[in-house]
Design a protein around this motif. Structure first.
Motif, mmCIF file in Angstrom:
data_model
loop_
_atom_site.group_PDB
_atom_site.id
_atom_site.type_symbol
_atom_site.label_atom_id
_atom_site.label_comp_id
_atom_site.label_asym_id
_atom_site.label_seq_id
_atom_site.Cartn_x
_atom_site.Cartn_y
_atom_site.Cartn_z
ATOM 1 N N GLN A 169 -26.108 -29.554 25.035
ATOM 2 C CA GLN A 169 -25.470 -30.505 24.125
ATOM 3 C C GLN A 169 -26.193 -31.854 24.084
ATOM 4 O O GLN A 169 -25.920 -32.676 23.214
ATOM 5 C CB GLN A 169 -24.008 -30.726 24.539
ATOM 6 C CG GLN A 169 -23.171 -29.459 24.570
ATOM 7 C CD GLN A 169 -23.156 -28.739 23.241
ATOM 8 O OE1 GLN A 169 -22.990 -29.356 22.187
ATOM 9 N NE2 GLN A 169 -23.336 -27.418 23.271
ATOM 10 N N SER A 170 -27.088 -32.058 25.016
ATOM 11 C CA SER A 170 -27.786 -33.352 25.083
ATOM 12 C C SER A 170 -28.808 -33.475 23.959
ATOM 13 O O SER A 170 -29.578 -32.544 23.702
ATOM 14 C CB SER A 170 -28.484 -33.509 26.437
ATOM 15 O OG SER A 170 -27.541 -33.577 27.479
ATOM 16 N N SER A 189 -26.457 -38.014 22.436
ATOM 17 C CA SER A 189 -25.380 -37.030 22.453
ATOM 18 C C SER A 189 -25.389 -36.345 23.811
ATOM 19 O O SER A 189 -26.462 -36.110 24.378
ATOM 20 C CB SER A 189 -25.560 -35.990 21.341
ATOM 21 O OG SER A 189 -24.511 -35.033 21.360
ATOM 22 N N GLY A 190 -24.195 -36.022 24.327
ATOM 23 C CA GLY A 190 -24.122 -35.368 25.628
ATOM 24 C C GLY A 190 -23.891 -36.329 26.768
ATOM 25 O O GLY A 190 -24.242 -36.021 27.914
ATOM 26 N N ALA A 191 -23.313 -37.493 26.482
ATOM 27 C CA ALA A 191 -23.027 -38.457 27.544
ATOM 28 C C ALA A 191 -22.102 -37.823 28.584
ATOM 29 O O ALA A 191 -21.175 -37.089 28.250
ATOM 30 C CB ALA A 191 -22.371 -39.701 26.961
ATOM 31 N N GLY A 192 -22.370 -38.119 29.849
ATOM 32 C CA GLY A 192 -21.571 -37.564 30.927
ATOM 33 C C GLY A 192 -22.112 -36.256 31.468
ATOM 34 O O GLY A 192 -21.569 -35.711 32.434
ATOM 35 N N SER A 193 -23.195 -35.747 30.861
ATOM 36 C CA SER A 193 -23.762 -34.473 31.289
ATOM 37 C C SER A 193 -24.608 -34.607 32.546
ATOM 38 O O SER A 193 -24.927 -33.622 33.192
ATOM 39 C CB SER A 193 -24.626 -33.893 30.168
ATOM 40 O OG SER A 193 -25.753 -34.731 29.917
ATOM 41 N N ILE A 216 -37.755 -38.712 30.148
ATOM 42 C CA ILE A 216 -36.639 -37.778 30.310
ATOM 43 C C ILE A 216 -36.839 -37.047 31.627
ATOM 44 O O ILE A 216 -37.715 -36.198 31.756
ATOM 45 C CB ILE A 216 -36.581 -36.782 29.145
ATOM 46 C CG1 ILE A 216 -36.381 -37.521 27.824
ATOM 47 C CG2 ILE A 216 -35.440 -35.784 29.360
ATOM 48 C CD1 ILE A 216 -36.465 -36.636 26.617
ATOM 49 N N THR A 217 -36.024 -37.365 32.595
ATOM 50 C CA THR A 217 -36.188 -36.804 33.933
ATOM 51 C C THR A 217 -35.114 -35.783 34.275
ATOM 52 O O THR A 217 -35.289 -35.002 35.207
ATOM 53 C CB THR A 217 -36.160 -37.923 34.986
ATOM 54 O OG1 THR A 217 -34.957 -38.681 34.845
ATOM 55 C CG2 THR A 217 -37.360 -38.852 34.812
ATOM 56 N N SER A 218 -33.994 -35.783 33.574
ATOM 57 C CA SER A 218 -32.928 -34.807 33.777
ATOM 58 C C SER A 218 -32.522 -34.286 32.410
ATOM 59 O O SER A 218 -32.053 -35.061 31.569
ATOM 60 C CB SER A 218 -31.726 -35.442 34.479
ATOM 61 O OG SER A 218 -32.087 -35.929 35.748
ATOM 62 N N TRP A 219 -32.683 -32.947 32.208
ATOM 63 C CA TRP A 219 -32.411 -32.379 30.891
ATOM 64 C C TRP A 219 -32.020 -30.914 31.042
ATOM 65 O O TRP A 219 -32.858 -30.027 30.975
ATOM 66 C CB TRP A 219 -33.642 -32.533 29.998
ATOM 67 C CG TRP A 219 -33.447 -32.087 28.584
ATOM 68 C CD1 TRP A 219 -32.275 -31.836 27.948
ATOM 69 C CD2 TRP A 219 -34.491 -31.859 27.633
ATOM 70 N NE1 TRP A 219 -32.505 -31.452 26.644
ATOM 71 C CE2 TRP A 219 -33.859 -31.465 26.426
ATOM 72 C CE3 TRP A 219 -35.869 -31.952 27.673
ATOM 73 C CZ2 TRP A 219 -34.584 -31.159 25.270
ATOM 74 C CZ3 TRP A 219 -36.594 -31.653 26.528
ATOM 75 C CH2 TRP A 219 -35.956 -31.258 25.339
ATOM 76 N N SER A 220 -30.752 -30.676 31.283
ATOM 77 C CA SER A 220 -30.274 -29.308 31.499
ATOM 78 C C SER A 220 -29.138 -28.904 30.563
ATOM 79 O O SER A 220 -28.831 -27.716 30.458
ATOM 80 C CB SER A 220 -29.805 -29.143 32.950
ATOM 81 O OG SER A 220 -28.729 -30.036 33.230
ATOM 82 N N ASN A 221 -28.509 -29.868 29.889
ATOM 83 C CA ASN A 221 -27.344 -29.581 29.057
ATOM 84 C C ASN A 221 -27.781 -29.305 27.619
ATOM 85 O O ASN A 221 -28.453 -30.136 27.003
ATOM 86 C CB ASN A 221 -26.386 -30.774 29.095
ATOM 87 C CG ASN A 221 -25.046 -30.469 28.462
ATOM 88 O OD1 ASN A 221 -24.955 -29.765 27.473
ATOM 89 N ND2 ASN A 221 -23.986 -31.018 29.042
#
Length: 442
Positions: free
Chosen positions: A74-75, A54-58, A67-72
């Motif tokens: 909604q993800s 969930s959160g594609a395009g974030s 997991i190297t990028s996790w700021s949203n």
């Protein structure tokens, strides 16, 4: 052919999801009690077992490091693994360079728990759970609050148990197995061809049920010893008919192929693109953009014939019921090759490593071979096989065999049913050869 995670987070995601078949599993959180004297510890790398569901395009993503990028907020990252037996487990997340505090939500089979992550944490306790039944488990994580830019960098999901639960997951990244594992297991049907004759033509039919054709799917209908022919789902708006022939020069880089070993285009149909491909062997490729439909049956016809000069000619035709006629896709010459049609087969694969958590299925029908004397032979026997990821039991969400009067293949989605590699299947004979006017083929 057409053409994967990180930390203890992978194990966490694995328990939460279970996909459709896993959703019925009973997994209960146990705040009291501990897993003592753990005799089994499983370290699940997120890089090969986790998806952004969930959160594609974030911009959030999973790489080979986890997991190297996790700021949203909604993800949602989902990690999957399969267990052979029930039992109590204790879960931990392994982090990589946690710079700031955060609060994340961990969800398993409809149950959620908030977990605090502090700066400098390398290992975070996620809780204890009772796995009431064997099968695939999905673990979801989602960010709730953060004091820095990211909720965290998660490398692994660690599962501890009192006994060996026989966990299956993508264990290592040798030979890029994280990538191949996230694509999911590829599966094949190899049809039994009489050995006493030379065959020029192979004919088959293919239907993809509605809802079983996610982006990244390649339903290969007519395979041969040197290439393949089938249909793809390339994007929400684009689908293709794909026909490719490998070069006799073995390489993943088409630029390395000597001129005398390159695949030569002899002819192609109107609107067909032709060029070269690489990364999974190299050779000549052709495709026709065609919006084929689910629940429709398409026909595939291709030939393999020596030219008498040490080369072999490969030609493919596609029949769409919407059009009512055969269409030439392409004809290629493969140098340094002298063969008739060998190894007729079909396969099913996913070529997007971000979509291996989605199931796909194809119905493979009415296989026939035509010998050099013009006689049709019905091929009713098929051997079921899988790729390296399937054979290693890194992924067990694959199936295939007979369904009514036809064969089928299924993979992806972390369902629990698995068919043994090497199983032989037989379908009923129709005894009605295909009607093809070879003289009028374009």
């Amino acid at each position: 052919m057409t053409t994967a995670y990180r930390f203890s987070f992978a194990l966490l995601a694995c328990l939460a999801v279970l996909f459709s078949s896993c959703a019925s599993k009973s997994i209960t959180a146990s705040p009291e009690g501990t897993v003592t004297n753990s005799s089994a510890v499983y370290t699940i790398p997120l890089g090969g077992n986790t998806y952004l569901t969930s959160g594609a395009g974030s911009g959030d993503k999973v790489t080979a490091d986890g997991i190297t990028s996790w700021s949203n907020p909604q993800s949602i990252f989902s990690t999957y693994f399969k267990t052979e037996s029930a039992g109590r487990v204790q879960l931990q997340l392994a982090l990589d360079g946690q710079q700031a505090g955060s609060t994340i939500k961990v969800s398993i089979d409809g149950q959620s728990r908030e977990v605090k992550v502090k700066p400098g944490d390398q290992l975070v306790e996620v809780g204890k759970y009772d796995l009431k039944a064997p099968g695939y488990v999905q673990v979801d994580v989602q960010g709730l609050q953060k004091s820095g830019t990211d909720y965290g960098a998660v490398k692994e999901l660690i599962v501890k148990a009192d006994q060996d639960l026989g966990l299956s997951f993508v264990k290592d990244n040798e030979a890029s197995r994280f990538y191949w594992g996230r694509r999911g297991p590829s599966v094949h049907l190899s049809y039994t061809l009489p050995a006493e004759k030379n065959f020029k033509w192979f004919y088959s039919e293919l239907e993809v049920p509605e809802g079983d054709e996610p982006i990244g799917s390649y339903f290969m209908a007519n395979g041969f010893g040197e290439g393949y022919f089938g249909i793809q789902v390339n994007s929400p708006s684009e689908r293709r008919v794909l026909f490719s022939v490998w070069s006799p020069f073995v390489t993943d880089n088409p630029e390395e192929i000597p001129e005398e070993e390159k695949i030569k285009l002899l002819k192609k149909g109107e609107g067909v693109y032709t060029g070269e491909f690489g990364n999974e062997g190299s050779g000549g490729q052709s495709y026709f953009k065609y919006n084929w439909k689910a629940d429709n049956t398409y026909r595939f016809l291709n030939s393999v014939e020596p030219d008498g000069k040490g080369n072999t000619i490969y030609t493919a035709y596609f029949y769409a019921p919407e059009e009512g006629k055969w269409k030439l896709i392409a004809s290629f010459l493969r140098p340094k090759t002298d063969t008739w049609y060998k190894r007729p087969h079909s396969f099913l694969e996913n070529f997007h490593d971000t979509r291996g958590h989605i199931s796909r299925r194809g119905l493979y029908k009415n296989q026939w071979a035509r010998d050099v004397d013009g006689n049709w032979v019905e091929l009713t026997e098929a051997r079921f096989t899988g790729d390296d990821i399937a054979r290693r039991a890194y992924r067990l969400d694959y199936s295939g065999g007979r369904e009514g009067t036809q064969f089928f293949l299924r993979n992806g989605g972390f369902f629990d049913e698995t068919v043994a590699i090497g199983t032989m299947f037989n379908r009923p004979a129709s005894e009605t050869p295909p009607v093809v006017d070879f003289d009028s083929l374009p």
